[in-house]
Enzyme design. Structure first.
Site, PDB file in Angstrom:
ATOM      1  N   ALA A 150       0.686  -1.047   0.057  1.00 34.51           N
ATOM      2  CA  ALA A 150      -0.098  -0.053  -0.052  1.00 34.51           C
ATOM      3  C   ALA A 150       0.722   1.438   0.001  1.00 34.51           C
ATOM      4  O   ALA A 150       2.054   0.998   0.610  1.00 34.51           O
ATOM      5  CB  ALA A 150      -0.917  -0.148   1.268  1.00 34.51           C
ATOM      6  N   GLY A 178       0.455  -5.240   0.650  1.00 35.94           N
ATOM      7  CA  GLY A 178      -0.834  -5.152  -0.154  1.00 35.94           C
ATOM      8  C   GLY A 178      -0.475  -5.649  -1.654  1.00 35.94           C
ATOM      9  O   GLY A 178      -1.418  -6.094  -2.386  1.00 35.94           O
ATOM     10  N   GLU A 203      -1.197  -9.186  -1.164  1.00 38.45           N
ATOM     11  CA  GLU A 203      -2.457  -9.455  -1.116  1.00 38.45           C
ATOM     12  C   GLU A 203      -3.186  -9.572  -2.514  1.00 38.45           C
ATOM     13  O   GLU A 203      -4.117 -10.027  -2.607  1.00 38.45           O
ATOM     14  CB  GLU A 203      -3.067  -8.652  -0.025  1.00 38.45           C
ATOM     15  CG  GLU A 203      -2.802  -8.805   1.431  1.00 38.45           C
ATOM     16  CD  GLU A 203      -3.037  -7.648   2.365  1.00 38.45           C
ATOM     17  OE1 GLU A 203      -2.880  -6.467   2.344  1.00 38.45           O
ATOM     18  OE2 GLU A 203      -3.836  -8.078   3.391  1.00 38.45           O
ATOM     19  N   GLU A 218       4.399  -5.869   6.944  1.00 37.50           N
ATOM     20  CA  GLU A 218       3.506  -4.915   7.711  1.00 37.50           C
ATOM     21  C   GLU A 218       3.953  -4.577   9.125  1.00 37.50           C
ATOM     22  O   GLU A 218       3.779  -3.577   9.801  1.00 37.50           O
ATOM     23  CB  GLU A 218       2.145  -5.194   7.728  1.00 37.50           C
ATOM     24  CG  GLU A 218       1.422  -4.766   6.356  1.00 37.50           C
ATOM     25  CD  GLU A 218       1.556  -6.304   5.198  1.00 37.50           C
ATOM     26  OE1 GLU A 218       2.603  -7.007   5.465  1.00 37.50           O
ATOM     27  OE2 GLU A 218       0.826  -6.338   4.191  1.00 37.50           O
TER      28      GLU A 218
HETATM   29  N1  T1G Z   1       4.706   3.469   0.100  1.00 44.89           N
HETATM   30  C1  T1G Z   1       5.231   4.538  -0.188  1.00 44.89           C
HETATM   31  N2  T1G Z   1       6.544   4.742  -0.629  1.00 44.89           N
HETATM   32  C2  T1G Z   1       7.294   3.551  -0.575  1.00 44.89           C
HETATM   33  C3  T1G Z   1       6.697   2.537  -0.250  1.00 44.89           C
HETATM   34  C4  T1G Z   1       5.673   2.286   0.302  1.00 44.89           C
HETATM   35  N3  T1G Z   1       4.969   1.011   0.493  1.00 44.89           N
HETATM   36  N4  T1G Z   1       7.965   1.793  -0.108  1.00 44.89           N
HETATM   37  C5  T1G Z   1       9.007   2.355  -0.671  1.00 44.89           C
HETATM   38  N5  T1G Z   1       8.617   3.723  -0.681  1.00 44.89           N
HETATM   39  C6  T1G Z   1       9.477   4.724  -1.312  1.00 44.89           C
HETATM   40  C7  T1G Z   1      10.585   5.123  -0.451  1.00 44.89           C
HETATM   41  O1  T1G Z   1      10.195   5.793   0.645  1.00 44.89           O
HETATM   42  C8  T1G Z   1      11.722   5.729  -1.238  1.00 44.89           C
HETATM   43  O2  T1G Z   1      11.032   6.930  -1.511  1.00 44.89           O
HETATM   44  C9  T1G Z   1      11.506   4.813  -2.423  1.00 44.89           C
HETATM   45  O3  T1G Z   1      10.188   4.133  -2.401  1.00 44.89           O
HETATM   46  C10 T1G Z   1      12.413   3.684  -2.566  1.00 44.89           C
HETATM   47  O4  T1G Z   1      12.476   2.962  -1.197  1.00 44.89           O
HETATM   48  C11 T1G Z   1      -2.500  -2.923   2.802  1.00 44.89           C
HETATM   49  C12 T1G Z   1      -0.927  -2.046   4.959  1.00 44.89           C
HETATM   50  C13 T1G Z   1      10.192  -2.029  -1.649  1.00 44.89           C
HETATM   51  C14 T1G Z   1      11.955  -3.204  -0.395  1.00 44.89           C
HETATM   52  O5  T1G Z   1       6.027  -2.193   3.972  1.00 44.89           O
HETATM   53  O6  T1G Z   1      10.485  -2.354   1.973  1.00 44.89           O
HETATM   54  O7  T1G Z   1       0.757  -2.949   2.075  1.00 44.89           O
HETATM   55  O8  T1G Z   1      13.178   8.201  -0.592  1.00 44.89           O
HETATM   56  O9  T1G Z   1      14.706   3.395  -0.492  1.00 44.89           O
HETATM   57  O10 T1G Z   1      16.060  -0.101  -0.700  1.00 44.89           O
HETATM   58  O11 T1G Z   1      -2.149  -4.874   3.932  1.00 44.89           O
HETATM   59  O12 T1G Z   1      11.225   0.492   0.023  1.00 44.89           O
HETATM   60  O13 T1G Z   1      13.332   7.669  -2.926  1.00 44.89           O
HETATM   61  O14 T1G Z   1      11.615   9.329  -1.783  1.00 44.89           O
HETATM   62  O15 T1G Z   1      13.371   1.656   0.412  1.00 44.89           O
HETATM   63  O16 T1G Z   1      15.050  -0.467  -3.035  1.00 44.89           O
HETATM   64  C15 T1G Z   1       3.813  -2.894   2.882  1.00 44.89           C
HETATM   65  C16 T1G Z   1       7.993  -1.090   2.258  1.00 44.89           C
HETATM   66  C17 T1G Z   1       3.015  -1.648   3.213  1.00 44.89           C
HETATM   67  C18 T1G Z   1       7.327  -2.347   1.780  1.00 44.89           C
HETATM   68  C19 T1G Z   1      12.594  -1.189  -1.847  1.00 44.89           C
HETATM   69  N6  T1G Z   1       5.065  -2.653   2.339  1.00 44.89           N
HETATM   70  N7  T1G Z   1       9.050  -0.777   1.327  1.00 44.89           N
HETATM   71  O17 T1G Z   1      13.709  -0.979  -1.140  1.00 44.89           O
HETATM   72  O18 T1G Z   1      14.225   1.269  -1.869  1.00 44.89           O
HETATM   73  S1  T1G Z   1       1.569  -1.559   4.231  1.00 44.89           S
HETATM   74  C20 T1G Z   1       5.986  -2.281   2.801  1.00 44.89           C
HETATM   75  C21 T1G Z   1      10.432  -1.704   1.242  1.00 44.89           C
HETATM   76  C22 T1G Z   1       0.557  -2.649   3.441  1.00 44.89           C
HETATM   77  C23 T1G Z   1      -1.498  -3.760   3.177  1.00 44.89           C
HETATM   78  C24 T1G Z   1      -0.522  -2.996   4.129  1.00 44.89           C
HETATM   79  C25 T1G Z   1      11.462  -1.050   0.272  1.00 44.89           C
HETATM   80  C26 T1G Z   1      11.575  -2.026  -0.834  1.00 44.89           C
HETATM   81  P1  T1G Z   1      12.380   8.065  -1.804  1.00 44.89           P
HETATM   82  P2  T1G Z   1      13.846   2.232  -0.800  1.00 44.89           P
HETATM   83  P3  T1G Z   1      14.898  -0.308  -1.708  1.00 44.89           P
END
Ligand code: T1G
Length: 698
Positions: free
Chosen positions: A61, A100, A103, A123
């Site tokens: 998400a 998400g 999912e 999450e």
């Molecule tokens: N939402 C918004 N921005 C995100 C994002 C996300 N989910 N994931 C990464 N970014 C942005 C991050 O801030 C950075 O921005 C850029 O992307 C590169 O990220 C509904 C509730 C995917 C493994 O927790 O683990 O889904 O600094 O530096 O090292 O049930 O990002 O460039 O402006 O980390 O290559 C669940 C979180 C959400 C994944 C990539 N998903 N992201 O790593 O790049 S909750 C997560 C990561 C959810 C559902 C639930 C990592 C990555 P900027 P980065 P990276």
């Protein structure tokens, strides 16, 4: 440009999500998928392939939307729309399909993935739970225990594991994921199989006491956290409650977690850690970063060996230099031992260990480091010794070689002054054990060039660490704040709180270890010798008095079997020592400190607010550019609980005005020597501001 597009090829519809950088499920993406499905069905497509442009399938998400007013279509509705399709929907996975995104993929009827793909539910790292059916669909595919392991650990699985577990139906080996996904969809259409809905499957039954046993098993790792328990409850429901009811409950748990201070703190850190690795304001990000291939580490002691091991693990060629032959041999043995341990624990392959050791050389001759790109000095914490090392390095290294010092408290400018290249000198303060602790404080000297600072950040990332750029002052950010925290933990001893009471209160509050157990672990003599070097200690005979008395009595901590606590041979468990209690009482009497009963709340507030006060001063002086940087330092270097977001976020959570009021009370009670109120704290309190709202100092 639309973030979701659809094209038809023969009897297939290809839906492409293109929402860089990670195809997060923003509202536009969610709405785009629904309209693309409507268009695909309107065009008579018999199957759909859902894939993503860019480097990854949907990584979750859009976290940036959380805490704001979310707009429909909700993700569960998007997933229900996919499940309602007449023909099969195939998700084509690459990169990191997370949260998400997974999912969404589980809402599709089938999944195909490239071998390098990873899938998971992270999450829990954000204080959340999968809130769009993950807690219901995953157990139906892999069973309750495996599903819980995935969601409680938050760790992704690789494609092969996912295929073995049945999360992924097929691996795309040809190198063209989309083609293989289309062929898979055609086969499904030709086979005439009705779309398989995971929601229609049932969860494999478990033993009656499975969930109570599972809760016991995860308790140590999930201490203080809210979302793991909610995940367990949702998986319990997957076995006993009709899925639509269970999905409803899951959604309620999700929103309760989202609204929790824990999730707010963890989401704050998610972005703060990514902000911290960007050059601070005032440092030109366009500065050209020199290529780094060869690193020299000066000093083969514990820190030097740990740093060298990290550099080898990141693929650098490493030369370790030490002027003591035995010390150099010990350092090499330490590195070899780290690799051996890594292989034994399955963390490092034999090949990688051999490759790493193959890139290691050792020497006692400074000429051996002449051609390196970066030198990291990790010799004894003495200014004179460091200046001599830097003067020698200055003579043998190329003009562009960056010279970094691992000093934890000494003045980087004075070390730089020992060279003719102060612009190339920087601090890289690693934390012990250097190969484990994620934090590196990147200390900018007065003359450090922007390109050298900018080079430090990707270096930290390549070492799989979190680099934070900090200013040059005593203790930089982390250790400078540690002084106030430690000072209060020492004064509380004299005032009547026992070591185990102080440690217990702070550990119950969430610190990984209490300050006195940490002192015994690090060695009380370390702080003792630093205090001896300082010329600006407060004029207060109580200041670290108990620690000094223990060191002078030869009680250095774990390494001598006794320090603040007693340690039975071979045990790490700290045992309260009545002799220390008697010593404290007599020191208090001699100092005229009246002993009294002290409550946990006072212990926590005095130690944690001392951090906040020093953090405010650090921001006032520009030693840290962003309050989030201070939080990143303390959660990654000092065991501050991540679910409280770091000292400055914690102040924002309590309310800066409340912190201000308490600090004023402490100043009135204990005097201004330690509790002078920083203007920044007073100013924020008066205007109802937050540390997080401060403009980064440039
Ligand atoms: N939402 C918004 N921005 C995100 C994002 C996300 N989910 N994931 C990464 N970014 C942005 C991050 O801030 C950075 O921005 C850029 O992307 C590169 O990220 C509904 C509730 C995917 C493994 O927790 O683990 O889904 O600094 O530096 O090292 O049930 O990002 O460039 O402006 O980390 O290559 C669940 C979180 C959400 C994944 C990539 N998903 N992201 O790593 O790049 S909750 C997560 C990561 C959810 C559902 C639930 C990592 C990555 P900027 P980065 P990276």
């Amino acid at each position: 440009m639309s973030v979701v597009s659809v094209e038809t090829r023969d009897n297939l519809a290809i839906i492409t999500i293109d929402n860089p950088p990670v195809n997060a499920l923003s509202q536009a993406v969610r709405a785009g998928i629904v309209s693309a499905l409507d268009e695909a069905e309107g065009a008579g497509a018999e199957a759909v392939v859902l894939h993503c442009a860019g480097r990854t399938f949907v990584a979750g998400a859009d976290i940036r939307e959380f805490g704001k007013s979310l707009k429909p279509p909700w993700l569960p509705e998007v997933i229900a729309r996919i499940e309602a399709c007449d023909g099969p929907v195939v998700a084509a996975l690459h990169g990191t399909t997370l949260g998400g995104g997974l999912e969404l993929a589980l809402g599709c009827h089938y999944r195909i993935a490239v071998p390098t793909a990873r899938v998971g539910f992270p999450e829990v790292n954000l204080g959340l739970i999968p809130g769009a059916g993950g807690t219901q669909r995953l157990p139906r595919l892999v069973g309750a225990e495996r599903a819980l392991d995935v969601m409680i650990s938050g760790k992704p699985a690789n494609a092969a594991e996912a295929a073995r577990a049945g999360i992924v139906d097929r691996l795309a080996e040809s190198g063209n994921l989309l083609d293989e996904a289309m062929n898979f969809a055609r086969e499904l259409v030709a086979g005439g199989e009705p779309p398989r809905l995971i929601r229609d499957l049932s969860v494999e039954p478990v033993d009656p006491d499975f969930f109570s046993e599972y809760r016991k098993r995860i308790a140590p790792k999930t201490r203080g956290l809210m979302s793991p328990e909610r995940i367990v409850r949702c998986v319990e429901a997957s076995l006993h409650v009709p899925i639509d009811q269970a999905l409803k409950e899951e959604r309620e748990h999700f929103f309760e977690c989202m609204a929790s201070p824990q999730s707010s703190a963890l989401r704050h850190l998610f972005f703060a850690e990514r902000q911290a690795v960007k050059p601070p304001p005032g440092v030109s990000a366009s500065a050209e970063v020199p290529e780094m291939r060869r690193i020299a580490v000066i000093g083969a002691g514990t820190m030097g060996a740990g740093i060298a091991y990290s550099c080898l693990g990141a693929g650098f060629e490493v030369t370790v230099l030490d002027n003591d032959e035995a010390g150099l041999a010990r350092g090499q043995k330490t590195i070899e031992g780290l690799y051996k341990g890594g292989v034994a624990r399955g963390k490092v392959s034999r090949e990688k260990a051999a490759d790493g050791l193959g890139r290691l050389t050792t020497s006692q001759d400074y000429a051996a480091v002449g051609g390196v790109d970066l030198v990291i000095e990790a010799v004894f914490e003495s200014m004179a010794i460091k200046q001599e090392v830097f003067a020698r390095l200055d003579r043998v290294c190329g003009p562009d070689t960056i010279l970094a010092t691992n000093t934890s408290t000494l003045d980087v400018d004075r070390i730089a002054a020992a060279t003719d290249r102060p612009g190339k000198v920087i601090g890289t303060h690693f934390f012990s054990p250097a190969h484990i602790m994620r934090l590196v404080e990147i200390v900018r000297g007065a003359e450090t060039e922007d390109s050298v600072i900018v080079a430090g950040l990707p270096l930290a990332k390549r070492l799989r660490k979190v680099g934070v750029v900090v200013g040059n002052c005593f203790g930089f950010v982390g250790n400078r704040m540690l002084y106030g925290y430690g000072r209060e933990s020492q004064l509380l001893l004299l005032e009547g709180a026992a070591p185990e009471q102080i440690d217990g209160a702070l550990q119950d509050w969430g610190m990984a270890m209490g300050p006195h157990a940490v002192g015994d672990l690090a060695g009380l003599d370390v702080g003792y010798s630093v205090r001896r070097e300082r010329t600006d200690l407060p004029d207060d005979p109580r200041f670290y008095r108990v620690a000094d008395v223990l060191v002078e009595a030869g009680r250095l901590g774990r390494k001598t079997g006794k320090g603040m606590y007693l340690y039975e041979s071979g045990s790490r468990a700290p045992i309260p020592d009545p002799e220390v209690a008697a010593w404290i009482a007599s020191e208090a009497e001699a100092l005229g400190v009246e002993q009294r009963a002290i409550g946990e709340r006072e212990i926590v507030e005095r130690c944690i607010y001392a951090l906040i006060v020093e953090g405010a001063r650090i921001l006032e002086e520009g030693i840290a550019s962003r309050s989030g940087d201070i939080d990143v330092v303390w959660v990654n270097g000092y065991g501050f609980p991540r679910y409280r977001g770091g000292p400055m976020h914690y102040a924002d959570t309590i309310g800066v005005d409340k912190v201000y009021a308490k600090v004023c009370e402490f100043r009135n009670r204990f005097g201004p020597m330690y509790w002078e109120v920083p203007e920044l704290l007073e100013d924020l309190a008066r205007r109802g501001g937050k540390f997080a709202d401060l403009k980064p100092a440039g």
